[in-house]
Scaffold this active site. Structure first.
Site, PDB file in Angstrom:
ATOM      1  N   SER A  28       0.850  -1.196   0.000  1.00  0.00           N
ATOM      2  CA  SER A  28       0.000   0.000   0.000  1.00  0.00           C
ATOM      3  C   SER A  28       0.888   1.249   0.000  1.00  0.00           C
ATOM      4  CB  SER A  28      -0.930  -0.037   1.215  1.00  0.00           C
ATOM      5  OG  SER A  28      -1.893   0.988   1.113  1.00  0.00           O
ATOM      6  N   ASN A  29       0.371   2.368   0.454  1.00  0.00           N
ATOM      7  CA  ASN A  29       1.165   3.604   0.497  1.00  0.00           C
ATOM      8  C   ASN A  29       0.749   4.436   1.707  1.00  0.00           C
ATOM      9  OD1 ASN A  29      -1.050   5.479  -0.332  1.00  0.00           O
ATOM     10  ND2 ASN A  29      -1.022   4.141  -2.121  1.00  0.00           N
TER      11      ASN A  29
END
Ligand code: CTP
Length: 339
Positions: free
Chosen positions: A147-148
């Site tokens: 993810s981020n």
């Protein structure tokens, strides 16, 4: 519109009112509390609150009926209170703290948003604004994902301010680290992966007059998903093959008919050059670029600063401000360009 007259006849008033007054005052409202049997003058003063006089004038009258009051009786009292306060408007909001035993308590945030909407020009009334926000999650086994760092804060600010201005908001979001305002005109569609987000946007885009895509969508996702948790065994390295995800903004930009389209660009180098190029490549009407390495502009930051590119060739700076203020200025520009 700044002054609120708060009149609560419910037995919960001494517990509920001080926190509500603090929340409203934090947002710049002036609040005076009208005494009632449940919350007499002495208790109001002891809580450090301003007691309303019978000459009090107000812009908004917030009213909570006494517990178990039949609706008709509550309405009669509201009318009577209006008569006592000729300077006040008809009550525009009412707290509902229990009618005929059914307890429904409006949250401070719901009340605040209702008040804010009433002092905000409703220039998005009748418009539907689709917003993507937050990160996407790309799973590769039951325990792990890629993810981020997006928290969704900028997108939540856009949703909040568009809803205050009367828009119907469709918020298509990955997992958020901040809460979305709990108001009737924001419809949340939670998703997980870039694919889920793309599907949800395509399914809803025909409802939108304007789409603001500010999600931090993963550009790649793992080629394979392991149904079982991947064991490390004796290996020293692990290769993860990734495949390209749908570019949601570019896909919407290429539709033959599409809503007014706003993209975001998170850049860390050559911000202006990259963002301008991104706007043309993805065919948006407006692109808001932020330098994620600049002070006060990072992912979890409370503030932001944007450089906005317009399709007609112009561009505008939105200086460093709270994300709510920045969102308002983005919406001002959208309103101007949409019409
Ligand atoms: N975006 C999208 N779908 C993707 C990637 C990005 O809809 N798969 C949208 C974002 O929501 C944003 C804009 O495209 O509105 C730009 O996102 P950004 O991450 O800055 O750019 P990328 O296209 O991913 O390009 P790069 O990472 O190479 O800078």
């Amino acid at each position: 519109m700044q002054r609120v007259l708060l009149h609560t006849a419910t037995a919960a008033a001494p517990f509920y009112v001080p926190g509500l007054v603090a929340a409203l005052e934090d947002a710049g409202w002036k609040v005076a509390v009208l005494e009632s049997a449940a919350f007499p003058k002495a208790a109001i003063a002891a809580a450090g609150l301003k007691c309303a006089s019978t000459k009090e004038k107000c812009d908004v009258h917030l009213y909570a009926p006494w517990d178990k009051a039949p609706v008709a009786e509550s309405d009669a009292l509201v009318a009577a209170v209006d008569g006592v306060f000729p300077g006040s408007l008809r009550p525009t909001c009412r707290l509902s703290l229990g009618r005929q035993g059914a307890v429904t308590i409006a949250s401070y945030e719901q009340i605040l948003e209702a008040l804010e909407a009433r002092r905000t020009v409703q220039d998005f009334a009748g418009k539907t604004v689709l917003i993507t926000l937050g990160p996407t999650i790309e799973d590769f086994d039951p325990a792990r994902y890629i993810s981020n760092r997006s928290t969704g804060r900028m997108g939540v600010a856009l949703a909040r301010m568009a809803a205050r201005r009367g828009a119907k908001v469709l918020a298509i979001h990955g997992p958020l680290s901040v809460s979305m305002p709990d108001v009737d005109n924001i419809e949340c569609i939670p998703v997980r992966s870039a694919k889920n987000m793309g599907d949800a946007v395509l399914a809803n885009i025909s409802r939108a007059d304007c789409a603001i895509l500010c999600a931090a969508v993963a550009d790649f996702s793992p080629c394979d998903y392991s149904e079982e948790k991947i064991k490390k065994g004796s290996r020293e390295t692990l290769m993860l093959r990734m495949k390209r995800n749908i570019d949601i903004l570019a896909t919407i930009g290429s539709l033959p008919t599409r809503p007014f389209l706003v993209g975001f660009a998170a850049e860390s180098t050559d911000v202006l050059k990259n963002a301008n190029e991104k706007m043309r490549r993805k065919n948006c009407d407006m692109l808001c670029a932020n330098d994620i390495t600049a002070a006060g502009c990072g992912f979890a930051s409370e503030t932001n600063r944007l450089h906005v590119f317009l399709r007609d060739g112009g561009n505008r700076e939105i200086p460093l401000a709270s994300k709510n203020d920045v969102a308002s200025q983005v919406l001002d520009l959208i309103r101007e360009k949409m019409s």
